[in-house]
Design a protein around this motif. Structure first.
Motif, short mmCIF file in Angstrom:
data_model
loop_
_atom_site.label_atom_id
_atom_site.label_comp_id
_atom_site.label_asym_id
_atom_site.label_seq_id
_atom_site.Cartn_x
_atom_site.Cartn_y
_atom_site.Cartn_z
N UNK A 10 -32.58 29.55 80.12
CA UNK A 10 -32.59 30.32 79.04
C UNK A 10 -33.92 30.34 78.39
N UNK A 11 -34.34 31.41 77.44
CA UNK A 11 -35.59 31.62 76.98
C UNK A 11 -35.97 30.30 76.08
N UNK A 12 -34.81 29.77 75.38
CA UNK A 12 -34.80 28.67 74.71
C UNK A 12 -35.41 27.44 75.32
N UNK A 13 -34.73 27.10 76.44
CA UNK A 13 -34.91 26.04 77.18
C UNK A 13 -36.53 26.27 78.06
N UNK A 102 -44.09 9.25 67.36
CA UNK A 102 -42.65 8.99 67.29
C UNK A 102 -42.17 9.67 66.32
N UNK A 103 -42.42 10.01 65.16
CA UNK A 103 -41.79 10.72 64.31
C UNK A 103 -41.93 12.48 64.36
N UNK A 104 -42.94 12.86 65.10
CA UNK A 104 -43.04 14.38 65.77
C UNK A 104 -42.12 14.45 66.95
N UNK A 105 -42.02 13.16 67.64
CA UNK A 105 -41.17 13.65 68.80
C UNK A 105 -39.75 13.50 68.34
N UNK A 106 -39.43 12.90 67.49
CA UNK A 106 -37.89 12.95 67.05
C UNK A 106 -37.58 14.17 66.56
N UNK A 107 -38.41 14.73 65.76
CA UNK A 107 -38.20 16.20 65.16
C UNK A 107 -37.97 17.18 66.39
N UNK A 108 -39.05 17.02 67.24
CA UNK A 108 -39.16 18.12 68.25
C UNK A 108 -38.01 18.05 69.21
N UNK A 109 -37.65 16.93 69.64
CA UNK A 109 -36.49 16.80 70.59
C UNK A 109 -35.23 16.90 70.09
N UNK A 110 -35.10 16.78 68.73
CA UNK A 110 -33.63 17.14 68.20
C UNK A 110 -33.50 18.25 68.27
N UNK A 111 -34.64 19.26 67.87
CA UNK A 111 -34.74 20.67 68.16
C UNK A 111 -34.28 21.15 69.75
N UNK A 112 -35.07 20.53 70.46
CA UNK A 112 -34.91 20.68 72.10
C UNK A 112 -33.58 20.37 72.62
N UNK A 113 -33.13 19.45 72.03
CA UNK A 113 -31.55 18.87 72.56
C UNK A 113 -30.44 19.93 71.83
N UNK A 114 -30.79 20.34 70.91
CA UNK A 114 -29.85 21.53 70.09
C UNK A 114 -29.97 22.59 70.73
N UNK A 115 -31.13 22.98 71.42
CA UNK A 115 -31.35 24.41 72.11
C UNK A 115 -30.94 24.32 73.50
N UNK A 116 -30.64 23.05 74.06
CA UNK A 116 -30.54 23.18 75.33
C UNK A 116 -28.78 23.41 75.76
N UNK A 117 -28.76 24.49 76.55
CA UNK A 117 -27.32 24.78 77.12
C UNK A 117 -26.94 23.97 78.22
N UNK A 118 -27.93 23.99 79.25
CA UNK A 118 -27.65 23.16 80.47
C UNK A 118 -27.54 21.81 80.28
#
Length: 335
Positions: A10-13, A102-118
């Motif tokens: 998807x565009x999000x992924x 570490x802090x920025x990675x936590x924030x960024x990948x929480x968003x990425x995980x929530x946006x991932x459909x596959x």
């Protein structure tokens, strides 16, 4: 219905994969340089762990993109770092920098995980989230053991439940202002800390930039960061809340460039984008009008700074274009 194993990205992924690759290759360059100068063994092990997970993430992202016939970005390479350049930052700065990763990675990948459909991408981003959580924990433990961890301010525990009974709770322009809420203190303090560390990043970059225009841009950014630190410090001090330490003394006097101007410009514009996001969150959770207006004004200032940075990168052909949607009108003209 499209089968899960054949599902297109998807565009999000796509956006999250592309952004993660850029940030991962930048982190590799930064950490490789730090490793060539770090003296403290504990910090060295933390940097090595950071490098290992960054290499792992980039390799997995590359595999995903190639499998999808997705053009692998250029990102940042050996050409963007000189690990043999003299030391620009202290060990203490490197430790604080990794804590922020570490802090920025936590924030960024929480968003990425929530946006991932596959499911494969969900699993990948969730794995990254756990690894950045572990990295943040390790950095905190070393900071605590060395007496360098900067704890947010303490306030008294609430003794009873109360409800807001007056619009005065929202006031802030004239007359007596209510004390800051715990969340307002948290955001002001966290934004002050990030800007303080960013000021040190910009100080080092301003010294090491090859281009005069880039150096001037970094100096301007350092002054903006210092101004924002003072704005947050002032808001806290009026409530008798202690301020955080500064990092200026953790930058050496070296002027030899360890990083390419392209890398430094991308790094700064990425930090600005993150800062704008944090300011937006802070605005959304701030109920005192004067503090809300402060965030609005500061956001406009760094937004203009970011735009000027983008123009500078475009002028030098340093800005790698993110994936775009097709221009259907333009395609129609070619028929």
């Amino acid at each position: 219905m499209e089968a899960e194993h054949n599902a297109r990205l998807t565009s999000a992924e796509i956006s999250q994969i592309w952004g993660s690759y850029q940030n991962g290759t930048l982190t590799i360059c930064m950490i490789r340089y730090f490793l060539n100068h770090v003296e403290d063994d504990e910090i060295r092990r933390l940097l090595q762990y950071t490098l290992e997970i960054s290499y792992s993430h980039v390799q997995k992202l590359t595999t995903i993109m190639r499998k999808e016939n997705f053009a692998v970005p250029v990102g940042f390479t050996e050409d963007d770092v000189n690990v043999k350049a003299p030391r620009l930052y202290s060990d203490t700065f490197m430790l604080a920098y990794v804590q922020q990763i570490g802090k920025l990675g936590l924030n960024a990948h929480s968003v990425s995980t929530a946006l991932a459909a596959r499911s494969d991408l969900h699993s990948f981003f969730l794995e990254c989230l756990h690894e950045y959580g572990d990295l943040h924990k390790k950095a905190n433990q070393i900071l605590l053991s060395k007496g360098l961890y900067i704890r947010p301010p303490h306030i008294p525990y609430p003794k009873q439940v109360e409800f807001v009974s007056s619009q005065h709770f929202l006031a802030g322009w004239f007359g007596e202002r209510r004390p800051l809420t715990s969340l307002e203190i948290t955001n002001l303090y966290d934004n002050m800390q990030r800007n303080s560390l960013g000021e040190a990043v910009l100080m080092g970059f301003s010294q090491a930039a090859k281009s005069k225009k880039v150096s001037q841009y970094m100096v301007r950014g350092r002054k903006i960061a210092a101004k924002h630190v003072e704005a947050f410090r002032s808001a806290l001090s009026k409530d008798h809340v202690p301020a955080a330490m500064t990092w200026d003394s953790e930058v050496t006097t070296s002027t030899a460039p360890p990083f390419s101007d392209k890398l430094m410009m991308f790094h700064v514009t990425a930090l600005i984008a993150i800062g704008i996001g944090y300011y937006g969150t802070s605005m959304a959770t701030t109920m005192r009008r004067d503090i809300h207006f402060k965030y609005s004004r500061l956001t406009a200032e760094i937004g203009k700074y970011a735009e000027d940075g983008a123009n500078l990168m475009i002028d030098h052909n340093w800005m790698e274009q993110p994936p775009l949607n097709p221009d259907r009108d333009e395609l129609a003209k070619k028929q």
